[in-house]
Design an enzyme around this catalytic site. Structure first.
Site, PDB file in Angstrom:
ATOM      1  CG  ASP A   1      -2.027   0.994   1.136  1.00 56.68           C
ATOM      2  OD1 ASP A   1      -2.299   1.479   0.024  1.00 56.68           O
ATOM      3  OD2 ASP A   1      -2.635   1.297   2.178  1.00 56.68           O
TER       4      ASP A   1
ATOM      5  CD  GLU B   1     -13.256  -5.293  -2.236  1.00 62.18           C
ATOM      6  OE1 GLU B   1     -12.051  -5.581  -2.082  1.00 62.18           O
ATOM      7  OE2 GLU B   1     -14.167  -6.138  -2.119  1.00 62.18           O
ATOM      8  CG  ASN B   2      -7.602  -2.602  -5.869  1.00 61.33           C
ATOM      9  OD1 ASN B   2      -6.671  -3.354  -5.589  1.00 61.33           O
ATOM     10  ND2 ASN B   2      -7.968  -1.619  -5.049  1.00 61.33           N
TER      11      ASN B   2
ATOM     12  NE  ARG C   1      -4.292   6.464  -7.687  1.00 63.26           N
ATOM     13  CZ  ARG C   1      -4.169   6.213  -6.378  1.00 63.26           C
ATOM     14  NH1 ARG C   1      -3.896   7.203  -5.537  1.00 63.26           N
ATOM     15  NH2 ARG C   1      -4.319   4.984  -5.910  1.00 63.26           N
TER      16      ARG C   1
ATOM     17  CD1 TRP D   1       7.346   6.552  -2.695  1.00 67.12           C
ATOM     18  CD2 TRP D   1       6.905   6.744  -4.900  1.00 67.12           C
ATOM     19  NE1 TRP D   1       8.546   6.545  -3.368  1.00 67.12           N
ATOM     20  CE2 TRP D   1       8.306   6.664  -4.724  1.00 67.12           C
ATOM     21  CE3 TRP D   1       6.396   6.853  -6.191  1.00 67.12           C
ATOM     22  CZ2 TRP D   1       9.201   6.705  -5.790  1.00 67.12           C
ATOM     23  CZ3 TRP D   1       7.287   6.901  -7.260  1.00 67.12           C
ATOM     24  CH2 TRP D   1       8.669   6.827  -7.047  1.00 67.12           C
TER      25      TRP D   1
ATOM     26  N   GLY E   1       0.050   5.265  -4.537  1.00 65.84           N
ATOM     27  CA  GLY E   1      -0.573   6.508  -5.007  1.00 65.84           C
ATOM     28  C   GLY E   1      -0.015   7.717  -4.267  1.00 65.84           C
TER      29      GLY E   1
HETATM   30  C1  FPP Z   1      -2.088  -0.001  -3.311  1.00 66.72           C
HETATM   31  O1  FPP Z   1      -1.593   1.340  -3.296  1.00 66.72           O
HETATM   32  C2  FPP Z   1      -1.513  -0.720  -4.467  1.00 66.72           C
HETATM   33  C3  FPP Z   1      -2.239  -1.350  -5.440  1.00 66.72           C
HETATM   34  C4  FPP Z   1      -3.714  -1.423  -5.424  1.00 66.72           C
HETATM   35  C5  FPP Z   1      -1.587  -1.983  -6.609  1.00 66.72           C
HETATM   36  C6  FPP Z   1      -0.359  -2.794  -6.304  1.00 66.72           C
HETATM   37  C7  FPP Z   1       0.275  -3.148  -7.589  1.00 66.72           C
HETATM   38  C8  FPP Z   1       1.613  -3.150  -7.841  1.00 66.72           C
HETATM   39  C9  FPP Z   1       2.638  -2.916  -6.809  1.00 66.72           C
HETATM   40  C10 FPP Z   1       2.132  -3.366  -9.236  1.00 66.72           C
HETATM   41  C11 FPP Z   1       1.988  -4.723  -9.841  1.00 66.72           C
HETATM   42  C12 FPP Z   1       2.282  -5.876  -8.956  1.00 66.72           C
HETATM   43  C13 FPP Z   1       3.193  -6.864  -9.185  1.00 66.72           C
HETATM   44  C14 FPP Z   1       3.171  -8.055  -8.278  1.00 66.72           C
HETATM   45  C15 FPP Z   1       4.219  -6.832 -10.248  1.00 66.72           C
HETATM   46  P1  FPP Z   1      -2.608   2.551  -3.491  1.00 66.72           P
HETATM   47  O2  FPP Z   1      -2.678   2.888  -4.932  1.00 66.72           O
HETATM   48  O3  FPP Z   1      -3.918   2.223  -2.846  1.00 66.72           O
HETATM   49  O4  FPP Z   1      -1.860   3.682  -2.699  1.00 66.72           O
HETATM   50  P2  FPP Z   1      -2.539   4.934  -1.973  1.00 66.72           P
HETATM   51  O5  FPP Z   1      -3.300   4.365  -0.792  1.00 66.72           O
HETATM   52  O6  FPP Z   1      -1.365   5.746  -1.553  1.00 66.72           O
HETATM   53  O7  FPP Z   1      -3.428   5.615  -2.977  1.00 66.72           O
END
Ligand code: FPP
Length: 249
Positions: free
Chosen positions: A29, A76-77, A42, A34, A32
């Site tokens: 997590d 949910e994504n 994002r 970062w 986004g």
């Molecule tokens: C959550 O951060 C992250 C995700 C929903 C996506 C994770 C996907 C990857 C790391 C890339 C692909 C994966 C692999 C295994 C190669 P967020 O976007 O919810 O962050 P935020 O809470 O700061 O908005």
């Protein structure tokens, strides 16, 4: 379940690599945020997060961890903007294409937990191919939760068990926890010992709720793209300082 915020008291050297947890699970997590802090889209955060995943998965293999499970995409994504969903799927595709080329050398096994049916045919086929190649290897197993939701997983297991009961193959009154486990996506995988959530959020978000019943939790404010081997060592050392009783004394 014990909930601890990162205490930041452990140093890398304090990890006892001879008694690592068998299974570490991570909610990747903070991608986004970062990106936002850097004025980037994002999707750039997810690309950085995918790099961190590579580093951490390789490190887990190198230190001899048996199982690493990561949350890549939840049920949910799909609510995210189409462009972001498509960027995450592209990153997964890119990673799998690279991983297939290196699997023989790295001997890392891969498995996907989740309902892959809504994914593109191409991505689905890549997932199945990596799983098939994995059956030839022993060693560190990386599980990628993809279109995964813990409640959805339990509902699917309940449906399958109910169908078996209705067909007279099982007796509802004698169903056990093991029967439920055997119908989860994670069948055959030991429960996670340690669940890590970076980015300062203190919740499980539908990630392995059944399997995490006795897990230890480690939370840190570090955002996933900044999560390092050193941060993982901190989490491992913290885990090793805890006393797990599993309901006993
Ligand atoms: C959550 O951060 C992250 C995700 C929903 C996506 C994770 C996907 C990857 C790391 C890339 C692909 C994966 C692999 C295994 C190669 P967020 O976007 O919810 O962050 P935020 O809470 O700061 O908005």
């Amino acid at each position: 379940m014990s909930l601890f915020k990162s205490r930041g008291t452990k140093r890398d050297g304090e990890v006892d690599f001879s008694r690592l947890p068998r299974h570490v699970a991570i909610i990747m997590d903070g991608n986004g945020r970062w990106a936002k802090r850097r004025g980037l889209p994002r999707t750039a955060g997810h690309a950085a997060g995918a790099e961190t995943f590579r580093t951490i998965a390789t490190y887990c293999k190198d230190i001899g961890l048996e199982y690493l499970t990561v949350y890549a995409f939840s049920t949910e994504n799909w609510k995210r903007p189409a462009e972001e969903v498509s960027a995450i799927m592209d990153l997964l595709k890119k990673y799998l294409l690279e991983a297939i080329g290196k699997m023989e050398r790295d001997r890392v096994k891969m498995k996907f937990l989740g309902d892959l049916s809504p994914l593109s045919k191409e991505l689905c086929a890549l997932c199945r191919k990596t799983e098939e190649i994995s059956t030839h290897y022993e060693g560190c197993q990386v599980n990628i939760c993809l279109n995964y939701g813990g409640r959805d997983e339990i509902v699917q297991a309940v449906r399958a068990l109910a169908a078996e009961c209705a067909a007279g193959q099982r007796n509802a009154a004698s169903l056990t926890e093991e029967d439920v486990c055997a119908h989860l996506y994670s069948a055959g995988i030991p429960d996670p010992d340690l669940v890590i959530r970076p980015s300062g959020e203190l919740r499980l978000s539908n990630f392995l709720p059944w399997q995490s019943a006795y897990a230890e939790f480690y939370f840190t404010d570090v955002l996933w793209p900044d999560f390092s081997k050193r941060e993982l060592n901190r989490a491992l050392a913290d885990f090793q300082s805890r006393s797990r009783r599993f309901g006993g004394v």
